[in-house]
Design an enzyme around this catalytic site. Structure first.
Site, PDB file in Angstrom:
ATOM      1  N   LYS A   9      -4.947 -17.666  11.405  1.00 13.23           N
ATOM      2  CA  LYS A   9      -5.233 -17.633   9.734  1.00 13.23           C
ATOM      3  C   LYS A   9      -5.848 -18.914   9.198  1.00 13.23           C
ATOM      4  O   LYS A   9      -6.788 -18.887   8.322  1.00 13.23           O
ATOM      5  CB  LYS A   9      -3.930 -17.430   9.049  1.00 13.23           C
ATOM      6  CG  LYS A   9      -2.967 -18.405   9.323  1.00 13.23           C
ATOM      7  CD  LYS A   9      -1.542 -18.129   8.750  1.00 13.23           C
ATOM      8  CE  LYS A   9      -0.328 -19.184   8.615  1.00 13.23           C
ATOM      9  NZ  LYS A   9      -0.091 -19.181  10.032  1.00 13.23           N
ATOM     10  N   ARG A  85       5.169 -19.863   1.985  1.00 10.72           N
ATOM     11  CA  ARG A  85       6.204 -19.475   3.167  1.00 10.72           C
ATOM     12  C   ARG A  85       7.415 -18.790   2.855  1.00 10.72           C
ATOM     13  O   ARG A  85       8.148 -18.514   3.639  1.00 10.72           O
ATOM     14  CB  ARG A  85       6.561 -20.637   3.887  1.00 10.72           C
ATOM     15  CG  ARG A  85       5.376 -21.431   4.597  1.00 10.72           C
ATOM     16  CD  ARG A  85       5.716 -22.607   5.329  1.00 10.72           C
ATOM     17  NE  ARG A  85       4.791 -23.447   5.894  1.00 10.72           N
ATOM     18  CZ  ARG A  85       3.977 -23.170   7.006  1.00 10.72           C
ATOM     19  NH1 ARG A  85       4.456 -22.051   7.857  1.00 10.72           N
ATOM     20  NH2 ARG A  85       3.004 -23.937   7.507  1.00 10.72           N
ATOM     21  N   ARG A 119      -0.352 -20.847  27.027  1.00  4.23           N
ATOM     22  CA  ARG A 119      -0.977 -22.283  26.745  1.00  4.23           C
ATOM     23  C   ARG A 119      -0.623 -23.317  27.730  1.00  4.23           C
ATOM     24  O   ARG A 119       0.629 -23.379  27.865  1.00  4.23           O
ATOM     25  CB  ARG A 119      -0.639 -22.798  25.281  1.00  4.23           C
ATOM     26  CG  ARG A 119      -1.751 -22.159  24.447  1.00  4.23           C
ATOM     27  CD  ARG A 119      -2.149 -22.718  23.086  1.00  4.23           C
ATOM     28  NE  ARG A 119      -0.625 -23.044  22.270  1.00  4.23           N
ATOM     29  CZ  ARG A 119      -0.670 -22.959  21.061  1.00  4.23           C
ATOM     30  NH1 ARG A 119      -1.746 -22.414  20.485  1.00  4.23           N
ATOM     31  NH2 ARG A 119       0.526 -22.807  20.335  1.00  4.23           N
ATOM     32  N   ARG A 151       4.136 -26.570  26.934  1.00  6.16           N
ATOM     33  CA  ARG A 151       4.838 -27.409  25.520  1.00  6.16           C
ATOM     34  C   ARG A 151       6.163 -26.505  25.239  1.00  6.16           C
ATOM     35  O   ARG A 151       6.093 -25.483  25.254  1.00  6.16           O
ATOM     36  CB  ARG A 151       4.160 -27.630  24.214  1.00  6.16           C
ATOM     37  CG  ARG A 151       3.137 -28.649  24.550  1.00  6.16           C
ATOM     38  CD  ARG A 151       2.070 -28.941  23.438  1.00  6.16           C
ATOM     39  NE  ARG A 151       2.428 -27.551  22.342  1.00  6.16           N
ATOM     40  CZ  ARG A 151       2.074 -27.375  21.374  1.00  6.16           C
ATOM     41  NH1 ARG A 151       1.882 -28.633  20.378  1.00  6.16           N
ATOM     42  NH2 ARG A 151       1.941 -26.573  20.668  1.00  6.16           N
ATOM     43  N   ARG A 162      10.779 -18.502  16.512  1.00  8.12           N
ATOM     44  CA  ARG A 162       9.928 -18.820  15.259  1.00  8.12           C
ATOM     45  C   ARG A 162       9.676 -17.527  14.667  1.00  8.12           C
ATOM     46  O   ARG A 162       9.479 -17.366  13.578  1.00  8.12           O
ATOM     47  CB  ARG A 162       8.656 -19.490  16.086  1.00  8.12           C
ATOM     48  CG  ARG A 162       8.915 -21.106  16.007  1.00  8.12           C
ATOM     49  CD  ARG A 162       7.627 -21.558  16.379  1.00  8.12           C
ATOM     50  NE  ARG A 162       6.453 -21.616  15.339  1.00  8.12           N
ATOM     51  CZ  ARG A 162       5.250 -22.104  15.732  1.00  8.12           C
ATOM     52  NH1 ARG A 162       5.034 -22.713  16.888  1.00  8.12           N
ATOM     53  NH2 ARG A 162       4.166 -22.278  14.742  1.00  8.12           N
TER      54      ARG A 162
END
Ligand SMILES: [Zn+2]
Length: 214
Positions: A9, A85, A119, A151, A162
């Site tokens: 986005k 949000r 990642r 990470r 999340r």
């Protein structure tokens, strides 16, 4: 511009801003700019939240966004991501701005988990992806030779929690804009250029119907 993490986005908002020559408004950029501007009276407050890794309170973010979009460079519009949000922020924005289009970049949870959990980074911040930009050795950075690691933010369990938060907050926002007839859903599973093409087509079609082009 609405969408889950790694939906692209930010990239799409950037492309819209460049193409239509309007500012790209992002709460992350606004907060960072205030944090480093020592002449800004809000700098210590913002710095306090950010340095402690705390979320900046919604009420403060609302005030900052409202102030930003009233500046002269937003006279002919702007492209925004990272806000709202929450449903409460969407209602706030509605009272303070004319929101013409709300794009929702749709990406499945499975794709997001794949994009994030693949990642790998090294301690120097070089980023790789085991599928999309793989290093020769999955454990070593091709650029600097340092070991690669995942990470904590990219671990599948973290991504899943999340996403649960994202869906919890986003469902109300989506319904809010959908009820207003402002929501435009975009297929975010495609390449960056194809996602952008969908956005531009929807904008052009809307303008055609408003202006009445033959
Ligand atoms: Zn490296």
């Amino acid at each position: 511009m609405l969408g889950p993490p790694v939906s692209g986005k930010g990239t799409q908002t950037d492309l819209i801003a460049q193409t239509f020559d309007v500012p790209h408004i992002s709460t992350g950029v606004i907060l960072h700019a205030i944090k480093i501007d020592l002449s800004n009276p809000l700098a210590p407050e913002v710095m306090g939240f950010m340095d402690q890794g705390k979320l900046v309170p919604s009420e403060l973010v609302n005030r900052l966004v409202a102030e930003r979009i009233k500046r002269a460079d937003c006279k002919f519009g702007y492209a925004m991501d990272g806000f709202p949000r929450t449903l409460e922020q969407a209602q706030f924005l509605d009272q303070n701005a004319d929101v013409d289009y709300v794009f929702l970049i749709k990406v499945t949870d499975a794709t997001i988990i794949e994009r994030m959990s693949g990642r790998r980074v090294c301690k120097n911040g070089h980023t790789w992806h085991l599928k999309y930009s793989p290093p020769k050795d999955p454990a070593v950075c091709d650029t600097c030779g340092e070991p690669l690691f995942q990470r904590d933010d990219d671990k599948e369990e973290t991504v899943k929690s999340r996403l649960a938060v994202y869906h919890g907050e986003m469902d109300g926002i989506i319904r809010f804009y959908s009820d207003k007839g402002a929501l435009i859903e975009i297929d975010g599973e495609q390449h960056i250029e194809d996602v952008f093409r969908q956005i531009v087509r929807r904008l052009v079609n809307d303008l055609r119907s408003k202006i009445g082009w033959k």
